[in-house]
Design a protein around this motif. Structure first.
Motif, PDB file in Angstrom:
ATOM      1  N   ASP A  11       2.651   4.827  18.290  1.00 44.52           N
ATOM      2  CA  ASP A  11       1.126   4.303  18.297  1.00 44.52           C
ATOM      3  C   ASP A  11       1.077   4.516  20.028  1.00 44.52           C
ATOM      4  OD1 ASP A  11       1.205   3.708  15.263  1.00 44.52           O
ATOM      5  OD2 ASP A  11       1.661   1.330  16.422  1.00 44.52           O
ATOM      6  N   VAL A  23     -14.844  12.443  16.827  1.00 45.28           N
ATOM      7  CA  VAL A  23     -13.981  13.095  17.242  1.00 45.28           C
ATOM      8  C   VAL A  23     -13.770  13.354  19.068  1.00 45.28           C
ATOM      9  CG1 VAL A  23     -12.826  15.351  17.744  1.00 45.28           C
ATOM     10  CG2 VAL A  23     -13.647  14.621  15.153  1.00 45.28           C
ATOM     11  N   ARG A  24     -12.833  13.183  20.099  1.00 49.16           N
ATOM     12  CA  ARG A  24     -12.915  12.671  20.633  1.00 49.16           C
ATOM     13  C   ARG A  24     -11.754  14.208  21.612  1.00 49.16           C
ATOM     14  NH1 ARG A  24     -12.109   6.831  23.430  1.00 49.16           N
ATOM     15  NH2 ARG A  24     -12.589   8.237  25.519  1.00 49.16           N
ATOM     16  N   TYR A  52      -8.430  14.159  18.917  1.00 45.51           N
ATOM     17  CA  TYR A  52      -8.467  13.252  18.696  1.00 45.51           C
ATOM     18  C   TYR A  52      -9.387  12.897  18.001  1.00 45.51           C
ATOM     19  CZ  TYR A  52      -8.612  10.266  22.670  1.00 45.51           C
ATOM     20  OH  TYR A  52      -9.227   9.534  23.459  1.00 45.51           O
ATOM     21  N   LEU A  53      -8.860  12.043  16.694  1.00 48.44           N
ATOM     22  CA  LEU A  53     -10.021  11.569  16.019  1.00 48.44           C
ATOM     23  C   LEU A  53     -10.115   9.526  16.425  1.00 48.44           C
ATOM     24  CD1 LEU A  53      -9.444  12.149  12.581  1.00 48.44           C
ATOM     25  CD2 LEU A  53     -10.984  13.312  14.260  1.00 48.44           C
ATOM     26  N   ASP A  54     -11.084   8.849  16.830  1.00 47.34           N
ATOM     27  CA  ASP A  54     -11.177   7.503  17.509  1.00 47.34           C
ATOM     28  C   ASP A  54     -12.227   7.214  16.758  1.00 47.34           C
ATOM     29  OD1 ASP A  54     -11.815   5.390  19.039  1.00 47.34           O
ATOM     30  OD2 ASP A  54     -11.970   6.530  20.901  1.00 47.34           O
ATOM     31  N   HIS A  55     -11.325   6.372  15.839  1.00 46.73           N
ATOM     32  CA  HIS A  55     -11.712   5.658  14.852  1.00 46.73           C
ATOM     33  C   HIS A  55     -13.149   4.159  15.618  1.00 46.73           C
ATOM     34  CE1 HIS A  55     -12.577   2.769  11.073  1.00 46.73           C
ATOM     35  NE2 HIS A  55     -12.441   1.598  12.268  1.00 46.73           N
ATOM     36  N   ASP A  56     -12.543   3.183  16.314  1.00 47.25           N
ATOM     37  CA  ASP A  56     -13.444   3.017  17.462  1.00 47.25           C
ATOM     38  C   ASP A  56     -14.943   3.837  17.606  1.00 47.25           C
ATOM     39  OD1 ASP A  56     -11.815   1.112  17.161  1.00 47.25           O
ATOM     40  OD2 ASP A  56     -10.889   1.084  19.038  1.00 47.25           O
ATOM     41  N   GLY A  61     -15.882   6.277  16.251  1.00 42.26           N
ATOM     42  CA  GLY A  61     -16.843   6.964  15.059  1.00 42.26           C
ATOM     43  C   GLY A  61     -16.703   8.063  15.032  1.00 42.26           C
TER      44      GLY A  61
END
Length: 311
Positions: free
Chosen positions: A185, A209-210, A201-205, A207
């Protein structure tokens, strides 16, 4: 003499150990003679590993690790958005916030004690809009605070006659690139080429792709004498950042001029830069962008394409 107490193999071991340790210390702590001796030992050591004759002495510069820095974090929210931006100092953060406040000043017009036009002073404009306790606007507010930026690095040895690696060296580095998958994690997946780390990577917070590029660990041969690494970023064949040999001087010079200028000087510099095409102003949010930017780089989510120049 000390050397007389060691056999040749022990002396060679000591020299190699000293060279390895030298990579992680500040050269300013060493005398000029020590630096010269270790530099020659390093060249011989590298030549031995490359199975070639020792190279001719080259003129180099020593770049110490950058000290820990500080960034100002501005978080502003209302009923429609919640955004966070980074700034080099408190004044620039307040200036950014005041720019927003002046754009929505109509929200206050007509209230007791509120002028028709916002104050020219950034702090006064922000305080009038949000109140001294930052709670006079329903569903609106902001936080502004400083965060320390810790850096880990090492002393770099960079030739003054810097040249980007040739085609063969680039091909070899590209073939040796590695991928580091996420392991727990606390880690993120990243690719590595010649010490440059690229996290995607995918950043959920957020919303989104970072993509994050880390250059502090780049190999010495990529580092220019000013301590920077040439970087060119493209998205869908569109260049969104160009810090190459051609793109660097104008941007760095303009930044230094603006930082050193007072208000009147800054206005004159910006006008000249806009007229010369070194900057272009976003027609939507009025943010001044570097000439090489293909879309608005303002702190918000504007991203309006650069308008075409009319003759």
């Amino acid at each position: 003499m000390i050397a007389a107490r060691f056999n040749p193999l022990d002396i060679e071991c000591l020299v190699k150990t000293a060279v390895e340790l030298w990579e992680d210390i500040d050269p300013s702590d060493l005398s000029e003679h020590q630096q010269d001796t270790l530099n020659r030992a390093r060249e011989l050591w590298l030549a031995e590993h490359a199975e070639q004759e020792p190279p001719h002495p080259e003129v180099v510069t020593f770049i110490s690790p950058r000290p820990a820095g500080q960034a100002w974090v501005l978080r502003r929210w209302d009923r429609h958005e919640n955004e966070m931006t980074l700034h080099v100092d408190e004044d620039s953060a307040l200036a950014d916030l005041a720019r927003y406040v002046r754009g929505v000043w109509d929200n206050l017009v007509g209230k007791e004690g509120i002028p028709d036009q916002p104050p020219t002073d950034d702090c006064a404009a922000v305080q009038l809009y949000y109140g001294a306790e930052r709670n006079s606007r329903p569903d609106e507010g902001y936080n502004l605070y400083a965060e320390d930026i810790a850096r880990r690095g090492r002393t770099r040895i960079v030739p003054l006659d810097y040249r980007f690696p040739d085609e063969d060296a680039c091909e070899q580095a590209n073939r040796g690139a590695t991928f580091h998958p996420q392991t727990d994690d606390n880690d993120l997946p990243c690719g590595e080429v010649d010490g440059v780390l690229v996290f995607a990577y995918l950043d959920h917070d957020a919303g989104a792709v970072r993509v994050s590029v880390h250059l502090d660990s780049a190999e010495d041969r990529l580092v220019r004498p000013d301590g920077t690494v040439p970087l060119r970023v493209e998205v869908e064949d569109v260049v969104v950042l160009d810090d190459s040999a051609e793109g660097t001087p104008k941007r760095n010079l303009l930044t230094k001029l603006l930082y050193a200028a007072d208000d009147l000087q800054e206005q004159a510099i910006r006008e000249a830069a806009l007229a010369a095409g070194v900057l272009w102003r976003c027609p939507t949010c009025q943010w001044d962008n570097p000439g090489e930017a293909t879309c608005c780089e303002g702190p918000g989510l504007c991203r309006v394409p650069k308008p075409k120049r009319t003759s």
